[in-house]
Write a protein that holds these residues in place. Structure first.
Motif, PDB file in Angstrom:
ATOM      1  N   VAL A 154      18.901  40.846  -0.572  1.00  0.00           N
ATOM      2  CA  VAL A 154      18.994  40.285   0.730  1.00  0.00           C
ATOM      3  C   VAL A 154      18.588  38.836   0.754  1.00  0.00           C
ATOM      4  CG1 VAL A 154      17.429  40.148   2.873  1.00  0.00           C
ATOM      5  CG2 VAL A 154      18.591  42.316   1.948  1.00  0.00           C
ATOM      6  N   ALA A 155      17.597  38.348  -0.049  1.00  0.00           N
ATOM      7  CA  ALA A 155      17.173  36.979  -0.002  1.00  0.00           C
ATOM      8  C   ALA A 155      18.284  36.264  -0.290  1.00  0.00           C
ATOM      9  CB  ALA A 155      15.825  36.798  -0.977  1.00  0.00           C
ATOM     10  N   GLN A 156      18.999  36.644  -1.535  1.00  0.00           N
ATOM     11  CA  GLN A 156      20.183  35.924  -2.211  1.00  0.00           C
ATOM     12  C   GLN A 156      21.164  35.710  -0.959  1.00  0.00           C
ATOM     13  OE1 GLN A 156      21.510  35.985  -6.163  1.00  0.00           O
ATOM     14  NE2 GLN A 156      19.414  36.820  -6.794  1.00  0.00           N
ATOM     15  N   ALA A 157      21.443  36.946  -0.657  1.00  0.00           N
ATOM     16  CA  ALA A 157      22.631  36.944   0.270  1.00  0.00           C
ATOM     17  C   ALA A 157      22.393  36.268   1.713  1.00  0.00           C
ATOM     18  CB  ALA A 157      22.883  38.291   0.759  1.00  0.00           C
ATOM     19  N   VAL A 158      21.156  36.087   2.352  1.00  0.00           N
ATOM     20  CA  VAL A 158      20.997  35.581   3.613  1.00  0.00           C
ATOM     21  C   VAL A 158      20.778  34.007   3.263  1.00  0.00           C
ATOM     22  CG1 VAL A 158      19.163  35.089   5.083  1.00  0.00           C
ATOM     23  CG2 VAL A 158      19.517  37.466   4.436  1.00  0.00           C
TER      24      VAL A 158
END
Length: 423
Positions: A154-158
């Motif tokens: 999630v962190a990388q995607a956001v």
């Protein structure tokens, strides 16, 4: 949706990706990311192209503002409803349907623009329908991101989505204005329609999302009213979620309103040259992109993320106060860029934490409500701050705004313990 499309959507086997694999090695994410970027490009391209065409053909700023107001009102009225729908249906199908629907309607707008003596009301009505489809796509995409990359991604995607947001919005406005100037509004809006078609086709062939929950029909069925109320109940009874949903619109309110005051100061007080004004305009998005890249690069090493977000919000206040005291725009550029980085740290991290904290089956409703609130706050702030700036000057209002943001940040840091301790 036809049976053929349904078969294509459901035929792909569920992919199994290791938790630690980079998001860029996730084929589904790459396809969804490209689809989102194209859809966002279509939104920004459509907005500037249609607004310029209305202004050029009618000469009325009032009619142009009606287009903007239409988008705002639709987003406010249907955000929570759209979020509930996104939690009740297959989110990928919903995104495909809204993209293909917008392709048809925006194509219809281009046709109306090409025909003589078409009443403006018809174009405004079609614009409202496009905005309605966009209102349903927004929470569906936001809620489906965790289904594509899992919690660990999630962190990388956001962060990647945040980078795309800023670059695409800049490119979209520039491309839309250039297309209208070179080829006319009809051609520009027709090209815009094609971006929605391409976005839908990419989603259609992306395959099922690797981390998607079971289909709705395999779970316990509840009424739409029950699901709708459940979204508000979850936000109200969870301190962390309630804090984020309340804090993000407040940050948008102060940040966007104060940045508008910086633009006013650049013209009225600093009397900046066009070149320096352009640099000033670019500082915030460039700072935001830099902050998002840092998060994407070092997300595994970042600890105490909630505390970092709250500190970033708090520090923006003193920076705005310092900017209001500076004598020239050139001297303010580094501080404005730093504000962009802090704004990225605060909003991007909060969006990451929100996705991790909320059950995937509820994310559509929460992001739908959040979308409604964040669409209301900036226009209200711009109206209030512009009126105060006209009466007292931009510098003094910016100073008080920065001080208020500092107080709000300190209050949030002290009062939102669940967010402060979230790592």
């Amino acid at each position: 949706m036809s049976e053929l499309v349904r078969i294509v959507l459901d035929h792909h086997p569920i992919q199994s990706a290791p938790e630690e694999v980079s998001i860029w090695r996730n084929r589904t994410f790459r396809t969804v990311f490209a689809s989102y970027s194209l859809s966002l490009l279509g939104n920004t391209f459509h907005s500037i192209a249609l607004n310029l065409w209305v202004l050029q053909t009618t000469g009325s700023a009032k009619l142009m503002s009606l287009v903007l107001i239409t988008h705002l009102v639709v987003s406010m009225l249907f955000g929570s409803i759209a979020g509930t729908v996104a939690d009740r249906v297959n989110r990928r199908r919903l995104m495909v349907a809204t993209d293909l629907f917008r392709f048809i309607i925006v194509g219809g707008i281009a046709l109306c623009m090409a025909l003589p003596d078409i009443p403006f009301f018809l174009i405004l009505l079609l614009t409202a329908i496009v905005a309605l489809a966009g209102a349903f796509r927004g929470p569906a995409f936001q809620a489906s991101l965790i289904e594509v990359v899992g919690k660990r991604g999630v962190a990388q995607a956001v962060a990647a989505i945040s980078v795309s947001d800023n670059l695409i919005r800049i490119a979209g406005f520039a491309a839309g204005g250039t297309a209208v100037a070179m080829f006319g509004g009809v051609f520009a809006v027709a090209i815009d329609a094609s971006t929605f078609l391409l976005s839908g086709m990419l989603l259609l062939f992306a395959g099922r999302f690797p981390y998607a929950a079971p289909e709705r029909q395999d779970r316990e069925k509840t009424s739409f009213r029950t699901d709708f109320i459940e979204g508000f109940r979850v936000v109200w009874h969870n301190r962390f979620i309630r804090g984020v949903v309340a804090l993000l619109p407040l940050v948008m309110f102060f940040f966007l309103s104060t940045f508008m005051l910086i633009q006013v100061m650049a013209v009225q007080v600093w009397q900046a040259s066009p070149f320096v004004f352009g640099l000033l305009e670019a500082c915030i998005p460039l700072g935001y992109v830099l902050g998002s890249i840092i998060i994407m690069k070092f997300d595994k090493r970042i600890r105490h993320r909630g505390k970092l977000a709250l500190i970033s919000i708090t520090l923006m206040g003193p920076l705005f106060v310092a900017i209001s005291w500076l004598p020239t725009a050139a001297a303010a550029l580094p501080l404005i860029g730093l504000v962009g980085v802090l704004f990225s740290f605060s909003t991007t991290i909060l969006f990451i934490l929100l996705r991790v904290a909320i059950d995937p089956s509820l994310q559509g409703r929460v992001f739908g409500l959040l979308g409604t609130l964040t669409s209301i706050a900036p226009p209200v702030g711009l109206a209030v701050f512009s009126a105060l700036s006209d009466s007292f000057g931009p510098a003094i209002i910016m100073m008080y705004s920065g001080a208020a943001m500092l107080v709000a940040g300190i209050a949030a840091y002290m009062g939102l313990r669940s967010m402060r301790e979230y790592s």
